[in-house]
Each structure stands twice: as structure tokens, then as C-alpha cells.
Write an enzyme that holds these catalytic residues in place. Structure first.
Site, PDB file in Angstrom:
ATOM      1  N   ASP A  13      14.273   4.341  -4.886  1.00 40.35           N
ATOM      2  CA  ASP A  13      14.748   5.242  -3.962  1.00 40.35           C
ATOM      3  C   ASP A  13      16.384   4.909  -3.779  1.00 40.35           C
ATOM      4  O   ASP A  13      16.952   5.815  -3.850  1.00 40.35           O
ATOM      5  CB  ASP A  13      14.126   5.310  -2.564  1.00 40.35           C
ATOM      6  CG  ASP A  13      12.931   6.218  -2.673  1.00 40.35           C
ATOM      7  OD1 ASP A  13      12.537   6.618  -3.654  1.00 40.35           O
ATOM      8  OD2 ASP A  13      12.248   6.047  -1.825  1.00 40.35           O
ATOM      9  N   ASN A  28      -0.092   0.487  -2.720  1.00 39.23           N
ATOM     10  CA  ASN A  28       1.272   0.592  -2.696  1.00 39.23           C
ATOM     11  C   ASN A  28       1.613   0.990  -1.205  1.00 39.23           C
ATOM     12  O   ASN A  28       1.172   2.200  -0.846  1.00 39.23           O
ATOM     13  CB  ASN A  28       1.873   1.342  -3.789  1.00 39.23           C
ATOM     14  CG  ASN A  28       3.469   1.599  -3.667  1.00 39.23           C
ATOM     15  OD1 ASN A  28       3.917   1.956  -2.450  1.00 39.23           O
ATOM     16  ND2 ASN A  28       4.119   1.636  -4.620  1.00 39.23           N
ATOM     17  N   ASP A  73      -0.161   8.307  -9.959  1.00 41.42           N
ATOM     18  CA  ASP A  73       0.525   7.502 -10.900  1.00 41.42           C
ATOM     19  C   ASP A  73       1.753   8.095 -10.997  1.00 41.42           C
ATOM     20  O   ASP A  73       2.003   9.167 -11.254  1.00 41.42           O
ATOM     21  CB  ASP A  73      -0.232   7.320 -12.141  1.00 41.42           C
ATOM     22  CG  ASP A  73       0.379   5.984 -12.761  1.00 41.42           C
ATOM     23  OD1 ASP A  73       0.354   4.935 -12.263  1.00 41.42           O
ATOM     24  OD2 ASP A  73       0.931   6.173 -14.044  1.00 41.42           O
ATOM     25  N   LYS A 114      12.686  13.551   2.360  1.00 44.66           N
ATOM     26  CA  LYS A 114      12.165  13.227   1.006  1.00 44.66           C
ATOM     27  C   LYS A 114      10.630  13.924   0.733  1.00 44.66           C
ATOM     28  O   LYS A 114      10.523  14.349  -0.215  1.00 44.66           O
ATOM     29  CB  LYS A 114      11.939  11.559   1.042  1.00 44.66           C
ATOM     30  CG  LYS A 114      11.207  11.270  -0.341  1.00 44.66           C
ATOM     31  CD  LYS A 114      11.354   9.622  -0.406  1.00 44.66           C
ATOM     32  CE  LYS A 114      10.488   9.418  -1.701  1.00 44.66           C
ATOM     33  NZ  LYS A 114      10.081   7.899  -1.940  1.00 44.66           N
ATOM     34  N   GLY A 154      10.748   1.626  -3.672  1.00 44.99           N
ATOM     35  CA  GLY A 154      10.956   1.553  -4.985  1.00 44.99           C
ATOM     36  C   GLY A 154      12.422   1.666  -5.540  1.00 44.99           C
ATOM     37  O   GLY A 154      13.526   1.096  -4.931  1.00 44.99           O
ATOM     38  N   HIS A 199       8.511  14.483  -5.862  1.00 45.40           N
ATOM     39  CA  HIS A 199       7.550  14.491  -6.803  1.00 45.40           C
ATOM     40  C   HIS A 199       6.073  14.151  -6.284  1.00 45.40           C
ATOM     41  O   HIS A 199       5.085  15.117  -6.225  1.00 45.40           O
ATOM     42  CB  HIS A 199       7.533  13.416  -7.696  1.00 45.40           C
ATOM     43  CG  HIS A 199       7.866  11.967  -7.137  1.00 45.40           C
ATOM     44  ND1 HIS A 199       8.914  11.983  -6.328  1.00 45.40           N
ATOM     45  CD2 HIS A 199       7.521  10.969  -7.665  1.00 45.40           C
ATOM     46  CE1 HIS A 199       8.847  10.528  -5.991  1.00 45.40           C
ATOM     47  NE2 HIS A 199       7.905  10.008  -6.760  1.00 45.40           N
ATOM     48  N   ARG A 200       6.015  13.331  -4.939  1.00 43.30           N
ATOM     49  CA  ARG A 200       4.677  13.036  -4.507  1.00 43.30           C
ATOM     50  C   ARG A 200       4.183  14.362  -3.538  1.00 43.30           C
ATOM     51  O   ARG A 200       3.139  14.678  -3.548  1.00 43.30           O
ATOM     52  CB  ARG A 200       4.919  11.744  -3.745  1.00 43.30           C
ATOM     53  CG  ARG A 200       3.650  11.428  -3.221  1.00 43.30           C
ATOM     54  CD  ARG A 200       3.410   9.954  -2.742  1.00 43.30           C
ATOM     55  NE  ARG A 200       3.839   9.192  -4.056  1.00 43.30           N
ATOM     56  CZ  ARG A 200       4.975   8.549  -4.579  1.00 43.30           C
ATOM     57  NH1 ARG A 200       6.071   8.577  -3.786  1.00 43.30           N
ATOM     58  NH2 ARG A 200       4.851   7.840  -5.515  1.00 43.30           N
TER      59      ARG A 200
HETATM   60  P1  ITT Z   1      -0.782   1.556  -7.166  1.00 40.44           P
HETATM   61  O1  ITT Z   1      -1.118   1.717  -8.678  1.00 40.44           O
HETATM   62  O2  ITT Z   1      -1.739   0.750  -6.354  1.00 40.44           O
HETATM   63  O3  ITT Z   1      -0.960   3.154  -6.522  1.00 40.44           O
HETATM   64  P2  ITT Z   1       1.742   0.881  -8.083  1.00 40.44           P
HETATM   65  O4  ITT Z   1       3.133   0.472  -7.215  1.00 40.44           O
HETATM   66  O5  ITT Z   1       1.350  -0.083  -9.053  1.00 40.44           O
HETATM   67  O6  ITT Z   1       0.731   1.107  -6.746  1.00 40.44           O
HETATM   68  P3  ITT Z   1       2.360   2.930 -10.074  1.00 40.44           P
HETATM   69  O7  ITT Z   1       1.677   2.140 -11.104  1.00 40.44           O
HETATM   70  O8  ITT Z   1       2.209   4.294 -10.079  1.00 40.44           O
HETATM   71  O9  ITT Z   1       2.087   2.238  -8.455  1.00 40.44           O
HETATM   72  O10 ITT Z   1       3.797   2.515 -10.119  1.00 40.44           O
HETATM   73  C1  ITT Z   1       4.795   3.489  -9.773  1.00 40.44           C
HETATM   74  C2  ITT Z   1       6.323   2.537  -9.585  1.00 40.44           C
HETATM   75  O11 ITT Z   1       7.234   3.847  -9.613  1.00 40.44           O
HETATM   76  C3  ITT Z   1       6.075   2.415  -7.963  1.00 40.44           C
HETATM   77  O12 ITT Z   1       5.919   0.943  -7.945  1.00 40.44           O
HETATM   78  C4  ITT Z   1       7.679   2.440  -7.768  1.00 40.44           C
HETATM   79  O13 ITT Z   1       8.434   1.375  -8.310  1.00 40.44           O
HETATM   80  C5  ITT Z   1       8.310   3.804  -8.408  1.00 40.44           C
HETATM   81  N1  ITT Z   1       7.996   4.817  -7.789  1.00 40.44           N
HETATM   82  C6  ITT Z   1       6.992   5.751  -7.773  1.00 40.44           C
HETATM   83  N2  ITT Z   1       7.321   6.837  -6.619  1.00 40.44           N
HETATM   84  C7  ITT Z   1       8.511   6.452  -6.107  1.00 40.44           C
HETATM   85  C8  ITT Z   1       8.943   6.909  -5.160  1.00 40.44           C
HETATM   86  O14 ITT Z   1       8.916   7.994  -4.334  1.00 40.44           O
HETATM   87  N3  ITT Z   1      10.337   6.246  -4.633  1.00 40.44           N
HETATM   88  C9  ITT Z   1      10.856   5.267  -5.304  1.00 40.44           C
HETATM   89  N4  ITT Z   1       9.971   4.569  -6.293  1.00 40.44           N
HETATM   90  C10 ITT Z   1       8.779   5.399  -6.874  1.00 40.44           C
END
Ligand code: ITT
Length: 201
Positions: free
Chosen positions: A154, A12, A71, A182, A152, A187-188
Site C-alpha cells: 500500500d 493474512n 489470492d 480503500k 503490504g 480489488h478486494r
Molecule cells: P494468505 O495466503 O494466507 O491469504 P498471503 O499474504 O500469503 O496470505 P497472498 O498469497 O494472496 O496472501 O499474497 C498476496 C500479497 O500481495 C500480500 O501478502 C501483499 O503483499 C500483497 N497484497 C495483496 N493485497 C494487497 C493490498 O490490498 N494492499 C497491499 N498489498 C496487497
């Protein structure tokens, strides 16, 4: 002093950019593809922690290198915690953010309880041992998209804070505040701050 490098087991780009900004002063963050790992890991776990571990373990097993993964997802109270661990694929397997947002907005039509939060679980494999670090960001789901920053969900997430200790009186979405802001409240940021404290100890 030379920065230590850390492999981030993610595909991502939004997460990778943020981790580089959050950890960049002390660590050089290398994405999975740049480290030579391009496998799409199946997220079959029942929690953020399970899925985070699946991702870091898959890279560790393939390359034999220490790494971390993230995750994360959005939990909406009025939707019984959905999309939760299914956040990336909420509207289908192709991880289309526009469709994911449309689905949440349509499910939230007519709902007055808009409370929600982002959660993040970081899984670190360090010297072969497993560690976990959690973060969350409380807020609300807006009624329409606003802003173009971030990634995502946001544009529809209104955090309670816009900076540490500063209430979000203007009800800005995460996509309307700067990346710097941000990265001070997210959370991150919370989970990666704990990871960085651990590695510096
Ligand atoms: P990886 O597994 O390769 O890391 P992914 O996009 O599949 O990438 P996740 O399974 O953890 O990752 O999915 C998390 C989803 O939640 C992500 O695709 C976003 O849509 C959302 N998300 C997570 N953190 C976010 C953020 O800071 N802002 C907006 N959306 C977020």
C-alpha cells in the site's frame, strides 16, 4: 436478523481486517485460525485463481466447512507483470513486506512507465460447489513509501481513484487514504462485493 458466519481461509491479518470491514454488515467473518485451521497452504498454482482454490479447498478438506479465500497481488507493467502471484514472497520466503517493497522500488529505478494494478481472486466453496469472484484496482508505483495505513504494498501504490468516481489528483498512496476509502475502491472490495451479491441472491 442474525448475521450469517463465513470462514475466510487466510493467515493474512490485513486481508482479514478488510474483509470484516467490507462484509461486516451482513456477515460475521471468521479467520482460518479462529475456525481451527492453521496450516500454511503451499501456493503451487500458476494463477491467482489456482492459488485461491488451493487455499479454500485445503480448509474445506480439513474442516468440511464452506469457506472463501483470497489470492491477490501486484502486477507491474514495466516488470512484465511481476511480482504477480509471487507478491507475498517476492523478496524471500519470510513474507517481509519491507523487503518486498525495497525490491520493487529498486527494480523500478529509472523506469518511466509506472503503471500497475492490484488483482484479487476470491474462491468460494459454498454447499460444496466452487465459485470465483475477481477484482482489480488500477494505479501506479510511486518513487518512495508514503503513508502508514493498510498493509503490504500500500505505501508505494498510487490508485487512479480515491473514492468511486473521484480522481486521485493529489497522488495519494493507498497507505495515505482511510480504510473506508480503500474499502470502497480496492480489488478486494470489488471481489467481495460480488461474493456478497451472490450469497444474498
Ligand atoms: P494468505 O495466503 O494466507 O491469504 P498471503 O499474504 O500469503 O496470505 P497472498 O498469497 O494472496 O496472501 O499474497 C498476496 C500479497 O500481495 C500480500 O501478502 C501483499 O503483499 C500483497 N497484497 C495483496 N493485497 C494487497 C493490498 O490490498 N494492499 C497491499 N498489498 C496487497
Amino acid at each position: 436478523m442474525e448475521r450469517q458466519s463465513l470462514i475466510f481461509a487466510t493467515g493474512n491479518k490485513g486481508k482479514l481486517k478488510e474483509a470484516g470491514e467490507i462484509l461486516g454488515e451482513k456477515f460475521e467473518v471468521i479467520g482460518a485460525a479462529a475456525a481451527g485451521f492453521t496450516e500454511e497452504v503451499e501456493e503451487t498454482g500458476q494463477s491467482f485463481q489456482d492459488n485461491a482454490l488451493l487455499k479454500s479447498q485445503a480448509l474445506y478438506d480439513a474442516l468440511g466447512k464452506d469457506c472463501f479465500s483470497d489470492d491477490s497481488g501486484l502486477e507491474v507493467d514495466a516488470l512484465d507483470g511481476a511480482p504477480g502471484i509471487y507478491s507475498a514472497r517476492y523478496a524471500g520466503e519470510d513474507k517481509d513486506f519491507e523487503c518486498n517493497i525495497d525490491k520493487v522500488l529498486s527494480q523500478m529505478e529509472g523506469k518511466t512507465d509506472r503503471r500497475a494494478r492490484f488483482r484479487c481472486c476470491v474462491s468460494l466453496i459454498w454447499k460444496g460447489e466452487r465459485y470465483f469472484f475477481d477484482g482489480k484496482l488500477e494505479g501506479e508505483i510511486g518513487y518512495a513509501r508514503k503513508g502508514h495505513n493498510g498493509f503490504g504494498y500500500d505505501p508505494i501504490f498510487i490508485p487512479d481513484w480515491v473514492a468511486p468516481g473521484v480522481a486521485n489528483t493529489e497522488r495519494l498512496t493507498l497507505a495515505e487514504i482511510s480504510a473506508e476509502d480503500k474499502n470502497r475502491i480496492s480489488h478486494r472490495a470489488e471481489a467481495l462485493f460480488l461474493l456478497s451479491e451472490f450469497l444474498n441472491a
